[in-house]
Design a protein around this motif. Sequence first.
Motif, short mmCIF file in Angstrom:
data_model
loop_
_atom_site.label_atom_id
_atom_site.label_comp_id
_atom_site.label_asym_id
_atom_site.label_seq_id
_atom_site.Cartn_x
_atom_site.Cartn_y
_atom_site.Cartn_z
N VAL A 42 19.84 23.37 3.00
CA VAL A 42 20.51 22.75 1.86
C VAL A 42 19.60 22.75 0.64
O VAL A 42 20.03 23.02 -0.49
N LEU A 43 18.33 22.47 0.86
CA LEU A 43 17.38 22.41 -0.26
C LEU A 43 17.14 23.78 -0.89
O LEU A 43 16.61 23.87 -2.00
N ARG A 44 17.57 24.84 -0.20
CA ARG A 44 17.43 26.19 -0.76
C ARG A 44 18.66 26.66 -1.53
O ARG A 44 18.69 27.78 -2.04
N ILE A 45 19.67 25.81 -1.64
CA ILE A 45 20.89 26.19 -2.38
C ILE A 45 20.51 26.55 -3.82
O ILE A 45 19.83 25.77 -4.50
N PRO A 46 20.94 27.71 -4.30
CA PRO A 46 20.47 28.19 -5.61
C PRO A 46 20.93 27.35 -6.80
O PRO A 46 20.34 27.45 -7.88
N TYR A 47 21.96 26.55 -6.62
CA TYR A 47 22.46 25.74 -7.74
C TYR A 47 21.69 24.45 -7.93
O TYR A 47 21.95 23.70 -8.87
N LEU A 48 20.74 24.18 -7.04
CA LEU A 48 19.99 22.92 -7.09
C LEU A 48 18.68 23.08 -7.84
O LEU A 48 17.97 24.06 -7.66
N ASN A 49 18.37 22.09 -8.64
CA ASN A 49 17.04 21.93 -9.22
C ASN A 49 16.46 20.68 -8.57
O ASN A 49 16.72 19.56 -9.02
N ILE A 50 15.72 20.89 -7.51
CA ILE A 50 15.26 19.77 -6.69
C ILE A 50 14.43 18.78 -7.50
O ILE A 50 14.61 17.57 -7.41
N LYS A 51 13.54 19.30 -8.35
CA LYS A 51 12.69 18.41 -9.13
C LYS A 51 13.51 17.55 -10.08
O LYS A 51 13.21 16.36 -10.29
N LYS A 52 14.55 18.14 -10.64
CA LYS A 52 15.40 17.39 -11.56
C LYS A 52 16.07 16.22 -10.85
O LYS A 52 16.17 15.10 -11.39
N ILE A 53 16.55 16.45 -9.63
CA ILE A 53 17.15 15.37 -8.85
C ILE A 53 16.08 14.34 -8.50
O ILE A 53 16.30 13.12 -8.63
N GLN A 54 14.93 14.81 -8.06
CA GLN A 54 13.86 13.89 -7.66
C GLN A 54 13.42 13.00 -8.82
O GLN A 54 13.14 11.81 -8.64
N ASP A 55 13.36 13.57 -10.01
CA ASP A 55 12.91 12.80 -11.18
C ASP A 55 13.89 11.67 -11.54
O ASP A 55 13.49 10.69 -12.17
N LYS A 56 15.14 11.80 -11.15
CA LYS A 56 16.13 10.76 -11.46
C LYS A 56 15.97 9.52 -10.59
O LYS A 56 16.40 8.42 -10.96
N LYS A 57 15.37 9.69 -9.42
CA LYS A 57 15.14 8.56 -8.51
C LYS A 57 16.42 7.75 -8.30
O LYS A 57 16.45 6.52 -8.48
N PHE A 58 17.46 8.43 -7.93
CA PHE A 58 18.75 7.77 -7.74
C PHE A 58 18.68 6.69 -6.66
O PHE A 58 18.03 6.86 -5.63
N LYS A 59 19.36 5.59 -6.92
CA LYS A 59 19.53 4.56 -5.90
C LYS A 59 20.87 4.80 -5.22
O LYS A 59 21.91 4.79 -5.86
N VAL A 60 20.81 5.05 -3.90
CA VAL A 60 21.99 5.50 -3.18
C VAL A 60 22.25 4.61 -1.95
O VAL A 60 21.35 4.38 -1.15
N VAL A 61 23.48 4.13 -1.83
CA VAL A 61 23.90 3.43 -0.62
C VAL A 61 24.61 4.42 0.28
O VAL A 61 25.46 5.19 -0.16
N VAL A 62 24.22 4.44 1.55
CA VAL A 62 24.79 5.38 2.53
C VAL A 62 25.46 4.61 3.65
O VAL A 62 24.84 3.77 4.30
N ASP A 63 26.75 4.90 3.86
CA ASP A 63 27.49 4.35 4.99
C ASP A 63 27.87 5.51 5.91
O ASP A 63 28.80 6.27 5.63
N ALA A 64 27.13 5.65 7.00
CA ALA A 64 27.38 6.75 7.95
C ALA A 64 28.29 6.32 9.09
O ALA A 64 28.43 7.05 10.07
N VAL A 65 28.90 5.16 9.00
CA VAL A 65 29.81 4.60 10.00
C VAL A 65 29.22 4.67 11.42
O VAL A 65 29.93 4.75 12.41
#
Length: 451
Positions: free
Chosen positions: A156-179
């Motif tokens: 997934v991290l190799r998907i060409p449409y992703l800029n991993i550093k750009k996502i990392q720099d945002k430091k998103f706060k994410v709630v995950v419900d995996a049921v």
Amino acid sequence: MLIESLSGVRGYETDLSENVIKSYGYAFSEMMNGIKIVIGRDTRISGEKIKNTITVALNSSGASVMDLGICPTPTVQYAVEYQNASGGIVVTASHNPLPWNGLKFIGPDGLFLDAKQMNWLKNRRMEIGINLPKIKYLNSKSILYENAIKDHIDSVLRIPYLNIKKIQDKKFKVVVDAVNGAAYKAIPELLTELNCEIIPINCSCDKSFPRSPEPLPENLGELMDKVLSTGADIGFAIDPDGDRLAIVSDKGKPISEEYTLVLAEKLVLSKSTNKNKIVVTNLSTTMAVDDIARDFNARVIRTPIGEINVAKKMREVNAVIGGEGNGGVILPDAHLGRDSLVGTALVLQLLSEGDCSLSNLMKKIPKYSIIKNKLQKGKIDLNSSLPQLIKIAAADSINTDDGVKFIWENKWVHVRPSNTEPIIRIYSEAPSKIEAEKVAAPFVEFFDINS
């Protein structure tokens, strides 16, 4: 009740007898000329016994088994390709609640079996089940492979449409419900790689589903509350086998799982260099897919319901993205299967490229309302009822590729029997909830009266 359909096999745990499980194992090994079969499962307690039972049959037929343990369905699909396996099996009943469980079957290309293959498999297992073979191959083995989720995340991290550093720099706060399902570990580990602050709820592998497991808005109250109380940027809800992704905005509002694909589509079409951009989705997916496609001069092709139908058409037409309106995103650059990890990464990439919140981004997305009715099928036959339904509809156009879809300008109704439950599904879409309910009402009334 045992349901054997395009989507695999599902039934109550008591319906999945040793004979049924083993006969499917023998038949699948025969079909795949099984040398190596990959197996994964979701978190249902009965899954371990079912996995062990079908492993015995596979080993007895001469196939070795690579056991991935508890992992998402798309992880198994990816592993089949990555490990050059003959095929794969997932022990899961997907979004069905307990006490349901089941089996999904994957071919050597990482795609689910199609209708013709599933029909052969069903017939062959019934033949084998009359007199189960005795153990033949004592040297076949089962090995535990513990890196499948890591392999999947790395892909997934190799998907060409992703800029991993750009996502990392945002430091998103994410709630995950995996049921408490199969993605209990995979999604948090992916988010860790993306430098997100993770607030997990229902992310255990040894607890039961805390609610109705399908990630529909009415089931996401806990996630909605947690997003609001923690000031999170986004909330993700995943179904029990980890192929579907639903989203809650920073305002604590579910955006409808229909829009998971729409957001992913927007990101991919904005970055794709393909001159002939094609999006493939099913007949029941929101019209917003078409609106976004027009913005990027892309073409939308619709198929019958079922992941395999979408995936095969995507491969045929070289689509850049596809999926279904149940939160299932399919990206060929990853693999041809619905994947909550892929959906998560694409949505976070889209958010990272703007300075607005998800709730503000959604204001710029064409908005429709979809109503999803489920009615008991009873004894009614859809084909014999078609003339009456056509008369009721007086539609501008009709599609009968899968059930029957009645289409008017800016609204539609899709009536079809479920592949996974003994029900009739009546989906409708229009610019508002009132309009969607109104256009569906005559069809709901028809089935209420006649079933």
